[in-house]
Write a protein that holds these residues in place. Structure first.
Motif, short mmCIF file in Angstrom:
data_model
loop_
_atom_site.label_atom_id
_atom_site.label_comp_id
_atom_site.label_asym_id
_atom_site.label_seq_id
_atom_site.Cartn_x
_atom_site.Cartn_y
_atom_site.Cartn_z
N ILE A 99 -40.72 -28.95 0.84
CA ILE A 99 -39.76 -29.71 0.04
C ILE A 99 -39.75 -31.16 0.53
CG2 ILE A 99 -37.34 -29.95 -0.64
CD1 ILE A 99 -36.99 -26.97 -0.17
N ASP A 100 -39.96 -32.09 -0.39
CA ASP A 100 -39.90 -33.51 -0.02
C ASP A 100 -38.50 -33.85 0.48
OD1 ASP A 100 -42.51 -33.86 -0.83
OD2 ASP A 100 -41.96 -34.49 -2.86
N ALA A 101 -38.45 -34.60 1.56
CA ALA A 101 -37.16 -34.95 2.17
C ALA A 101 -36.28 -35.80 1.25
CB ALA A 101 -37.38 -35.66 3.50
N ASP A 102 -36.88 -36.47 0.28
CA ASP A 102 -36.08 -37.29 -0.64
C ASP A 102 -35.63 -36.52 -1.88
OD1 ASP A 102 -38.52 -37.03 -1.86
OD2 ASP A 102 -38.80 -39.16 -2.30
N LYS A 103 -35.96 -35.23 -1.95
CA LYS A 103 -35.53 -34.41 -3.09
C LYS A 103 -34.14 -33.86 -2.83
CE LYS A 103 -38.51 -31.93 -5.38
NZ LYS A 103 -38.29 -32.43 -6.75
N LEU A 104 -33.30 -33.89 -3.84
CA LEU A 104 -31.95 -33.36 -3.70
C LEU A 104 -32.02 -31.84 -3.53
CD1 LEU A 104 -28.88 -33.97 -3.80
CD2 LEU A 104 -28.98 -33.48 -6.25
N THR A 105 -31.35 -31.34 -2.51
CA THR A 105 -31.28 -29.90 -2.27
C THR A 105 -29.83 -29.45 -2.33
OG1 THR A 105 -30.99 -30.16 0.12
CG2 THR A 105 -33.26 -30.01 -0.70
N LEU A 106 -29.62 -28.14 -2.34
CA LEU A 106 -28.26 -27.62 -2.31
C LEU A 106 -27.49 -28.17 -1.12
CD1 LEU A 106 -28.70 -23.83 -3.22
CD2 LEU A 106 -28.29 -25.75 -4.75
N ALA A 107 -28.14 -28.17 0.05
CA ALA A 107 -27.46 -28.63 1.26
C ALA A 107 -27.07 -30.09 1.16
CB ALA A 107 -28.36 -28.40 2.47
N GLN A 108 -27.99 -30.94 0.68
CA GLN A 108 -27.69 -32.36 0.58
C GLN A 108 -26.61 -32.61 -0.46
OE1 GLN A 108 -29.14 -34.75 2.72
NE2 GLN A 108 -27.34 -35.81 1.91
N LEU A 109 -26.62 -31.83 -1.52
CA LEU A 109 -25.58 -31.94 -2.54
C LEU A 109 -24.20 -31.73 -1.92
CD1 LEU A 109 -25.09 -31.98 -5.79
CD2 LEU A 109 -24.80 -29.51 -5.46
N PHE A 110 -24.06 -30.68 -1.15
CA PHE A 110 -22.78 -30.40 -0.50
C PHE A 110 -22.45 -31.45 0.56
CE2 PHE A 110 -23.46 -26.05 -2.18
CZ PHE A 110 -22.21 -25.84 -2.74
N LYS A 111 -23.45 -31.86 1.30
CA LYS A 111 -23.23 -32.85 2.34
C LYS A 111 -22.73 -34.16 1.74
CE LYS A 111 -25.33 -34.34 6.68
NZ LYS A 111 -26.51 -34.20 7.55
N ASN A 112 -23.25 -34.51 0.57
CA ASN A 112 -22.80 -35.73 -0.12
C ASN A 112 -21.32 -35.67 -0.45
OD1 ASN A 112 -25.42 -36.67 -0.02
ND2 ASN A 112 -25.87 -36.23 -2.17
N LYS A 113 -20.76 -34.48 -0.51
CA LYS A 113 -19.34 -34.30 -0.83
C LYS A 113 -18.50 -34.09 0.42
CE LYS A 113 -16.34 -34.00 -4.23
NZ LYS A 113 -16.08 -35.11 -5.15
N GLY A 114 -19.11 -34.24 1.59
CA GLY A 114 -18.37 -34.12 2.84
C GLY A 114 -18.32 -32.73 3.42
N TYR A 115 -19.14 -31.83 2.92
CA TYR A 115 -19.17 -30.46 3.43
C TYR A 115 -19.93 -30.38 4.75
CZ TYR A 115 -17.60 -27.97 -0.84
OH TYR A 115 -16.90 -27.47 -1.91
N ALA A 116 -19.54 -29.41 5.59
CA ALA A 116 -20.38 -28.97 6.70
C ALA A 116 -21.40 -28.01 6.10
CB ALA A 116 -19.56 -28.27 7.77
N THR A 117 -22.65 -28.07 6.55
CA THR A 117 -23.71 -27.26 5.94
C THR A 117 -24.54 -26.55 7.00
OG1 THR A 117 -25.22 -29.16 5.92
CG2 THR A 117 -23.89 -28.82 3.95
N ALA A 118 -24.93 -25.33 6.70
CA ALA A 118 -25.77 -24.57 7.64
C ALA A 118 -26.67 -23.61 6.89
CB ALA A 118 -24.91 -23.80 8.64
N ALA A 119 -27.84 -23.38 7.46
CA ALA A 119 -28.75 -22.33 7.01
C ALA A 119 -28.95 -21.40 8.19
CB ALA A 119 -30.09 -22.92 6.56
N VAL A 120 -28.64 -20.13 8.00
CA VAL A 120 -28.81 -19.13 9.06
C VAL A 120 -29.62 -17.98 8.49
CG1 VAL A 120 -27.65 -17.56 10.64
CG2 VAL A 120 -26.61 -19.78 10.14
N GLY A 121 -30.86 -17.85 8.96
CA GLY A 121 -31.70 -16.76 8.47
C GLY A 121 -33.15 -17.16 8.31
N LYS A 122 -33.80 -16.51 7.38
CA LYS A 122 -35.23 -16.73 7.13
C LYS A 122 -35.45 -18.07 6.43
CE LYS A 122 -38.94 -14.91 4.18
NZ LYS A 122 -39.39 -13.79 3.32
N TRP A 123 -36.38 -18.88 6.94
CA TRP A 123 -36.66 -20.18 6.35
C TRP A 123 -37.85 -20.09 5.38
CZ3 TRP A 123 -34.42 -24.21 4.88
CH2 TRP A 123 -35.09 -25.42 4.64
N HIS A 124 -39.05 -19.92 5.88
CA HIS A 124 -40.27 -19.68 5.10
C HIS A 124 -40.58 -20.78 4.10
CE1 HIS A 124 -43.02 -16.16 3.61
NE2 HIS A 124 -43.65 -17.06 4.35
#
Length: 532
Positions: free
Chosen positions: A111-136
């Motif tokens: 995934i290109d770092a400049d592409k909007l992702t779910l995590a970045q979308l939430f982070k833009n709104k002031g959310y704390a964000t985490a991924a816990v599990g399989k990355w792949h």
């Protein structure tokens, strides 16, 4: 007929749902997205399973909404994750080259770092964000160097925190990663890969647990010793619970992609023998427990009322040896749907999808709206009150109305279906599904093999399809497939010859979506990829 009280209550709920959408931006909910691995349409009690018991997930369904026409972004693990996180069909990735199969241990970040992702979308709104599990989804640039910080990676895509299995539980390296480093890494004992090395020891299991590729990494003995398949589910759950408790004072987004129920089937000892479907079913039981632990955490911390929880899967169930053992015990991992993981038939990419959100999603309801994993980006943008430019939304459609209301018209009319083989990129429009070839475009192995699938397995499990007889495509069968999915959800009858005008329309529609064919060298490379 509905009585006056029922109509009145339904009206009140619709008003409440509309009001909720208005105030979402002022009081945004926490979001927990639980993304199972290889969980089939028939693998849960609330979807008809009888040989496994999933009380925690069934409770979520009774408290929220269960979707019957939800689809993963791909029938394959890596591209499905790409589509979920970016809102873009995986065949568009890498400049149109696409992502079709599971990524390797040396894959750079897909995934290109400049592409909007779910995590970045939430982070833009002031959310704390985490991924816990399989990355792949790969790490770094060029070939992954496991002895350096694993960047770019999850942290560059909007996640504040990452812990988990970097690739897949059936493929090396068998280590855990926290943020950008291997857990237990010792610079004096680096990971080594290549000819002549002695692979480090890692946990192994009997054949009935399913395929686990032999380790090909040496070194990092401490890190390898920490990794334990039978403890992974509980460890990931512990990390997720701890993270929620540490971030409950502000809105949070937790992406929880589990290794359950991907092979090898390695539930913790307390879950072994608890189902009536072998280790496959026991692994589902552990997954259900994991979901229950997250829900318990939300309840104990007073977070339930303002948290949207979604449980879904990266693709349909795989008819590997564990899946075959479960079938022999009477379990049908994809229900009566045709096909399996990797393939474009419904069994490969129609998945469970359950959503609960007290006060917003009406309890104990079922929706037949067509939705896809790629739709989460636009939906979460709506939930958090954000406007996203069309280019970044890619192929994502806002399906929030299907969560909190009951739209009379379809929100999504067209969906591209992405299997393992590019030749079988298919399209659905309304009630029609068009597949531009014979078979599923997925696994072709015979029953008894790890990579079982295709016509041989269709006949083996007792499914009926007009193109298949005795486990083979019939001589003279149509060159492609057309199904009326509303009348024939199990795809028993290919209508290709009966509706030539529909075929022509669907071919043109697919052509308007599909990417240019890659160079011959890339097509050859794809054929050589091993199954995962």
């Amino acid at each position: 007929m509905m009585n006056r009280k029922t109509i009145f209550e339904a009206g009140l709920f619709c008003l409440a749902a509309l009001s909720a959408q208005v105030v979402l931006a002022e009081n945004p909910p926490n979001v927990v997205l639980i993304f199972a691995d290889d969980l089939g349409y028939g693998d849960l009690g609330c979807y008809g399973a009888t040989k496994v018991q999933t009380p925690n997930i069934d409770k979520l369904a009774s408290q929220g909404r269960r979707f019957t026409d939800a689809h993963s972004a791909s029938a394959v693990c890596t591209p499905s994750r790409y589509g979920l996180l970016t809102g873009e069909y995986p065949f568009r990735a890498q400049g149109g080259k696409g992502i079709w199969g599971p990524c390797s241990h040396s894959q750079s970040l897909l995934i290109d770092a400049d592409k909007l992702t779910l995590a970045q979308l939430f982070k833009n709104k002031g959310y704390a964000t985490a991924a816990v599990g399989k990355w792949h989804l790969g790490f770094g640039t060029g070939k992954t160097d496991w002895n350096k910080p694993l960047r770019p990676g999850p942290l560059e895509l909007g996640f504040d925190y990452y812990f988990g299995v970097p690739k897949v539980n059936s493929g090396f390296p068998y280590v855990y990663v926290e943020n950008d480093a291997i857990v237990g890494y010792d610079p004096n004992d680096p990971l080594v890969f290549g000819k002549g090395i002695t692979p480090s020891k890692t946990t192994t299991y009997p054949p009935e647990a399913g395929k686990k590729t032999a380790n090909q990494f040496g070194g990092a003995k401490k890190a390898h010793a920490i990794y334990d398949d039978e403890k992974t589910g509980m460890l990931l759950t512990e990390k997720a619970v701890k993270w929620i408790e540490g971030n409950k004072e502000k809105p949070f987004f937790l992406y929880f992609p589990t290794t359950n129920i991907h092979h090898p089937f390695t539930p913790a000892p307390q879950f072994k023998g608890t189902s009536q479907a072998g280790l496959y079913g026991d692994f589902i039981h552990e997954f259900d427990w994991m979901v229950g632990e997250l829900m318990k955490c939300l309840e104990e911390n007073g977070l339930t009322e303002n948290t949207l929880v979604i449980v879904t899967s990266d693709n349909g169930g795989m008819f590997n040896t564990g899946g075959q053992d479960a079938f022999a015990a009477g379990h049908r991992q994809n229900g009566e749907l045709l096909g399996f993981k990797f393939g474009v038939w419904e069994g490969g990419q129609r998945v469970p999808f359950i959503a609960t959100w007290p006060g917003n999603i009406q309890p104990n309801t079922v929706s037949g709206q067509l939705i896809s994993g790629v739709d989460m980006l636009a939906t979460f943008a709506a939930i958090t009150g954000q406007t996203v430019e069309k280019k970044q939304l890619a192929d994502s459609i806002n399906v929030l109305p299907a969560l909190v209301g009951d739209p009379a018209a379809p929100l999504r009319d067209t969906l591209v279906l992405c299997p393992f083989r590019r030749t079988h990129l298919s399209i659905r429009k309304g009630k029609w599904i068009y597949i531009p070839g014979q078979g599923s475009g997925g696994f072709k192995g015979a029953p008894g093999t790890h990579a079982a699938g295709g016509p041989a397995c269709v006949s083996f499990v007792g499914n009926v399809n007009s193109d298949i007889e005795g486990g083979k495509i019939k001589t003279g069968a149509p060159p492609a497939q057309l199904y009326d999915i509303e009348a024939d959800v199990n795809q028993t009858t290919n209508l290709y010859n009966q509706y030539p005008e529909v075929v022509q329309e669907m071919q043109a529609l697919l052509k308007s979506h599909e990417p240019a064919k890659p160079p011959a060298s890339e097509r050859t490379s794809q054929k050589k990829k091993k199954s995962r």
